[in-house]
Scaffold this motif. Structure first.
Motif, PDB file in Angstrom:
ATOM      1  N   ASP A 298       0.779  -1.226   0.074  1.00  0.00           N
ATOM      2  CA  ASP A 298       0.026   0.168  -0.112  1.00  0.00           C
ATOM      3  C   ASP A 298       0.850   1.260   0.081  1.00  0.00           C
ATOM      4  O   ASP A 298       0.379   2.341  -0.718  1.00  0.00           O
ATOM      5  CB  ASP A 298      -1.171   0.234   1.298  1.00  0.00           C
ATOM      6  CG  ASP A 298      -1.974  -1.163   1.275  1.00  0.00           C
ATOM      7  OD1 ASP A 298      -2.402  -1.193   0.115  1.00  0.00           O
ATOM      8  OD2 ASP A 298      -2.287  -1.657   2.171  1.00  0.00           O
ATOM      9  N   LYS A 299       1.944   1.362   0.826  1.00  0.00           N
ATOM     10  CA  LYS A 299       2.744   2.435   0.955  1.00  0.00           C
ATOM     11  C   LYS A 299       3.397   2.952  -0.459  1.00  0.00           C
ATOM     12  O   LYS A 299       3.829   2.150  -1.152  1.00  0.00           O
ATOM     13  CB  LYS A 299       3.701   2.355   1.918  1.00  0.00           C
ATOM     14  CG  LYS A 299       3.004   2.201   3.340  1.00  0.00           C
ATOM     15  CD  LYS A 299       4.163   2.213   4.511  1.00  0.00           C
ATOM     16  CE  LYS A 299       5.190   3.369   4.681  1.00  0.00           C
ATOM     17  NZ  LYS A 299       5.665   3.369   5.983  1.00  0.00           N
ATOM     18  N   ARG A 300       3.359   4.103  -1.033  1.00  0.00           N
ATOM     19  CA  ARG A 300       3.915   4.629  -1.970  1.00  0.00           C
ATOM     20  C   ARG A 300       5.313   5.620  -1.619  1.00  0.00           C
ATOM     21  O   ARG A 300       5.302   6.139  -0.776  1.00  0.00           O
ATOM     22  CB  ARG A 300       3.105   5.456  -2.954  1.00  0.00           C
ATOM     23  CG  ARG A 300       1.592   4.755  -3.133  1.00  0.00           C
ATOM     24  CD  ARG A 300       1.865   3.712  -4.017  1.00  0.00           C
ATOM     25  NE  ARG A 300       0.552   2.697  -4.327  1.00  0.00           N
ATOM     26  CZ  ARG A 300       0.104   3.048  -5.687  1.00  0.00           C
ATOM     27  NH1 ARG A 300       0.883   3.494  -6.562  1.00  0.00           N
ATOM     28  NH2 ARG A 300      -1.102   2.135  -6.020  1.00  0.00           N
ATOM     29  N   TYR A 301       6.408   5.428  -2.708  1.00  0.00           N
ATOM     30  CA  TYR A 301       7.544   6.139  -2.732  1.00  0.00           C
ATOM     31  C   TYR A 301       8.052   6.717  -3.859  1.00  0.00           C
ATOM     32  O   TYR A 301       7.580   6.353  -4.923  1.00  0.00           O
ATOM     33  CB  TYR A 301       8.610   5.260  -1.911  1.00  0.00           C
ATOM     34  CG  TYR A 301       8.348   4.197  -0.878  1.00  0.00           C
ATOM     35  CD1 TYR A 301       8.815   4.575   0.629  1.00  0.00           C
ATOM     36  CD2 TYR A 301       7.527   3.115  -0.742  1.00  0.00           C
ATOM     37  CE1 TYR A 301       8.374   3.650   1.616  1.00  0.00           C
ATOM     38  CE2 TYR A 301       7.328   2.129   0.150  1.00  0.00           C
ATOM     39  CZ  TYR A 301       7.642   2.870   1.477  1.00  0.00           C
ATOM     40  OH  TYR A 301       7.189   2.003   2.555  1.00  0.00           O
ATOM     41  N   GLU A 302       8.591   7.905  -3.527  1.00  0.00           N
ATOM     42  CA  GLU A 302       9.042   8.690  -4.477  1.00  0.00           C
ATOM     43  C   GLU A 302      10.053   8.192  -5.321  1.00  0.00           C
ATOM     44  O   GLU A 302      10.464   8.265  -6.355  1.00  0.00           O
ATOM     45  CB  GLU A 302       9.413  10.138  -4.086  1.00  0.00           C
ATOM     46  CG  GLU A 302       7.990  10.997  -3.679  1.00  0.00           C
ATOM     47  CD  GLU A 302       6.991  11.114  -4.860  1.00  0.00           C
ATOM     48  OE1 GLU A 302       7.448  11.516  -6.105  1.00  0.00           O
ATOM     49  OE2 GLU A 302       6.035  10.958  -4.854  1.00  0.00           O
ATOM     50  N   THR A 303      11.014   7.236  -4.481  1.00  0.00           N
ATOM     51  CA  THR A 303      12.345   7.074  -4.850  1.00  0.00           C
ATOM     52  C   THR A 303      12.438   5.576  -4.497  1.00  0.00           C
ATOM     53  O   THR A 303      12.025   5.066  -3.412  1.00  0.00           O
ATOM     54  CB  THR A 303      13.562   7.715  -4.523  1.00  0.00           C
ATOM     55  OG1 THR A 303      13.718   7.490  -3.207  1.00  0.00           O
ATOM     56  CG2 THR A 303      13.458   9.208  -4.778  1.00  0.00           C
ATOM     57  N   ILE A 304      13.278   4.828  -5.240  1.00  0.00           N
ATOM     58  CA  ILE A 304      13.382   3.272  -5.030  1.00  0.00           C
ATOM     59  C   ILE A 304      14.212   3.201  -3.820  1.00  0.00           C
ATOM     60  O   ILE A 304      14.250   2.331  -2.999  1.00  0.00           O
ATOM     61  CB  ILE A 304      13.903   2.477  -6.364  1.00  0.00           C
ATOM     62  CG1 ILE A 304      13.788   1.212  -5.684  1.00  0.00           C
ATOM     63  CG2 ILE A 304      15.401   3.006  -6.218  1.00  0.00           C
ATOM     64  CD1 ILE A 304      12.562   0.321  -5.827  1.00  0.00           C
ATOM     65  N   TYR A 305      15.038   4.212  -3.313  1.00  0.00           N
ATOM     66  CA  TYR A 305      15.850   4.242  -2.315  1.00  0.00           C
ATOM     67  C   TYR A 305      15.217   4.427  -0.873  1.00  0.00           C
ATOM     68  O   TYR A 305      15.449   3.551   0.150  1.00  0.00           O
ATOM     69  CB  TYR A 305      16.908   5.246  -2.102  1.00  0.00           C
ATOM     70  CG  TYR A 305      17.692   5.367  -1.252  1.00  0.00           C
ATOM     71  CD1 TYR A 305      18.982   4.608  -0.917  1.00  0.00           C
ATOM     72  CD2 TYR A 305      17.408   5.995   0.243  1.00  0.00           C
ATOM     73  CE1 TYR A 305      19.829   4.606   0.193  1.00  0.00           C
ATOM     74  CE2 TYR A 305      18.423   6.059   1.288  1.00  0.00           C
ATOM     75  CZ  TYR A 305      19.496   5.348   1.142  1.00  0.00           C
ATOM     76  OH  TYR A 305      20.279   5.431   2.505  1.00  0.00           O
TER      77      TYR A 305
END
Length: 450
Positions: free
Chosen positions: A99-106
């Motif tokens: 569910d959680k979204r992230y701007e970068t893969i890091y």
């Protein structure tokens, strides 16, 4: 003020600091690399080959691959707890696994490693949080009790035909409208701070810097979306803790939350500053009229005046007038209170063992060199504030003939406040010796002392 001494619980913070760090396994030549991945992408690769690449790497090592050309997803393979684990990985403008979204893969990798580490190492603490939470003993109520009292009475007055009793000093201390029709008859307060009912407006929030839950006092762990924040009053909590917060939202308190009890780096980033104004103003006042005061920092000021000055700092910020407090011990006590309420003390938990090792070295020259090296490992906000405080304490110690506060006496007073010490340690003799050495050798450690 003694009940404020151990208000924040650092255990989760210390455990998070031990989480593995992301280490990408690099592939320099991959012609079909998507634009949203970097050199951590290895193209089409089977899981056996991925395991071979990671098996001799440390925990936290990872790579991204595609199982085959027909998959609609990518695969994240990483090493955690000495095991190689595979996850389905997606991208639709943001990176996500669940569910959680992230701007970068890091960000995704760093947060995932922290989550897995906390579930492995801190599950006992996370389970206890649900069982040991008292709103009336929470940091929110403890730090803001007088403000809550005042604001709740005002809200009750505005909603009731029978005015609540409010002290004149309470109104003036908040800069409220003195023409409002309040009954100012003296009375004993009847703890009204949880009678005003309004639902909190909690929203999931990504916090910058370090933050603690204002209900359970535990660290808001994680890299992103660590908890929730009430958009009306500013109450901060874990998502689970927010479910147990009473309907006690006081929007006016958002303007009065102040600076005490807030992580140093978070506060300075918010104020675009390198030094807390509380520290700077108190130090300047003490150096102006308190250097020859016998027992400065050892003699306690009046608790009610310290509370009044704390509230003045919260309300007026930089404009706070310290000259109205004739007893300089009140200013000194307020400064000690500010430093004591920092969730992470100026000398941090990860620097503490290095500090203790340094002070046990045999020669003073080597000690000074190692102490300087230890302090260089502090976060910039902590380094700058500690340097300012040590330079001040060095100046205080230079007047020891008058104020009776030698470097040893000052380190005895300040070691429990300035040095982050694990709870199991009750003998602070090494911490006192280390701080004394830092104060005494201030010119050598910081090169130029004011």
């Amino acid at each position: 003020m003694e009940n404020l001494k151990n208000i924040w619980k650092p255990e989760l913070y210390r455990i998070q600091m031990e989480a593995p760090q992301p280490k990408p396994i690099i592939c320099d030549h991959c012609p079909d690399r998507p634009v949203f991945y970097g050199k951590e992408y290895h193209g089409v690769m089977g899981h056996k080959e991925a395991v071979l690449l990671l098996e001799d790497e440390p925990n936290g090592a990872f790579l991204i691959r595609k199982g085959n050309d027909h998959n609609e997803f990518y695969t994240l393979t990483w090493k955690f707890n000495d095991r190689i684990i595979h996850y389905k990985l997606y991208y639709d403008g943001t990176h996500y696994i669940k569910d959680k979204r992230y701007e970068t893969i890091y960000d995704l990798i760093a947060d995932g490693l922290i989550i897995c580490h906390m579930e492995l190492k801190a599950h006992h603490i996370l389970e206890m949080i649900n069982l040991q939470t008292s709103y009336t003993e929470s940091p929110y109520v403890t730090l803001n009790r007088k403000k809550l009292n005042t604001l709740t009475k005002i809200h009750q007055t505005s909603r009731s035909a029978s005015p609540a009793v409010i002290k004149k000093d309470d109104i003036e201390s908040f800069g409220l409208n003195k023409k409002m029709n309040f009954d100012l008859t003296p009375t004993i307060e009847d703890a009204p701070y949880f009678k005003y009912s309004k639902n909190h407006n909690f929203k999931v929030h990504t916090f910058k810097g370090l933050n603690w839950c204002e209900l359970c006092a535990n660290f808001l762990w994680g890299f992103t979306a660590q908890g929730v924040k009430c958009e009306d009053c500013g109450f901060i909590a874990h998502s689970k803790c927010s479910e147990r917060v009473p309907n006690h939202c006081l929007p006016d308190l958002k303007k009065l939350r102040g600076v005490f009890g807030i992580d140093l780096t978070t506060l300075l980033n918010a104020h675009s500053s390198t030094l807390p104004f509380v520290v700077r103003k108190c130090v300047n006042e003490i150096e102006t009229r308190g250097l020859d005061q016998e027992g400065i920092y050892r003699v306690s000021g009046f608790a009610d005046e310290i509370e009044a000055l704390k509230m003045a700092f919260d309300r007026d910020g930089e404009a706070t007038d310290l000259s109205v407090y004739s007893n300089i011990n009140v200013v000194a006590g307020t400064l000690k209170l500010y430093l004591r309420l920092l969730p992470v003390p100026l000398i941090t938990y990860d620097v503490h063992p290095k500090l203790i090792s340094a002070i046990q070295l045999k020669t003073s020259m080597v000690q000074i060199s190692m102490l300087r090296e230890c302090l260089d490992n502090l976060p910039p906000a902590h380094f700058n504030c500690l340097q300012y405080m040590v330079q001040h304490l060095y100046k205080v110690s230079q007047h020891a003939e008058l104020n009776k506060m030698s470097a040893h006496n000052l380190s005895t007073v300040f070691a429990p406040t300035l040095v982050a010490t694990p709870p199991a340690i009750t003998d602070l003799s090494f911490e006192i010796r280390a701080l004394q050495a830092i104060i005494e050798n201030c010119p050598q450690i910081y090169y130029v002392c004011k």
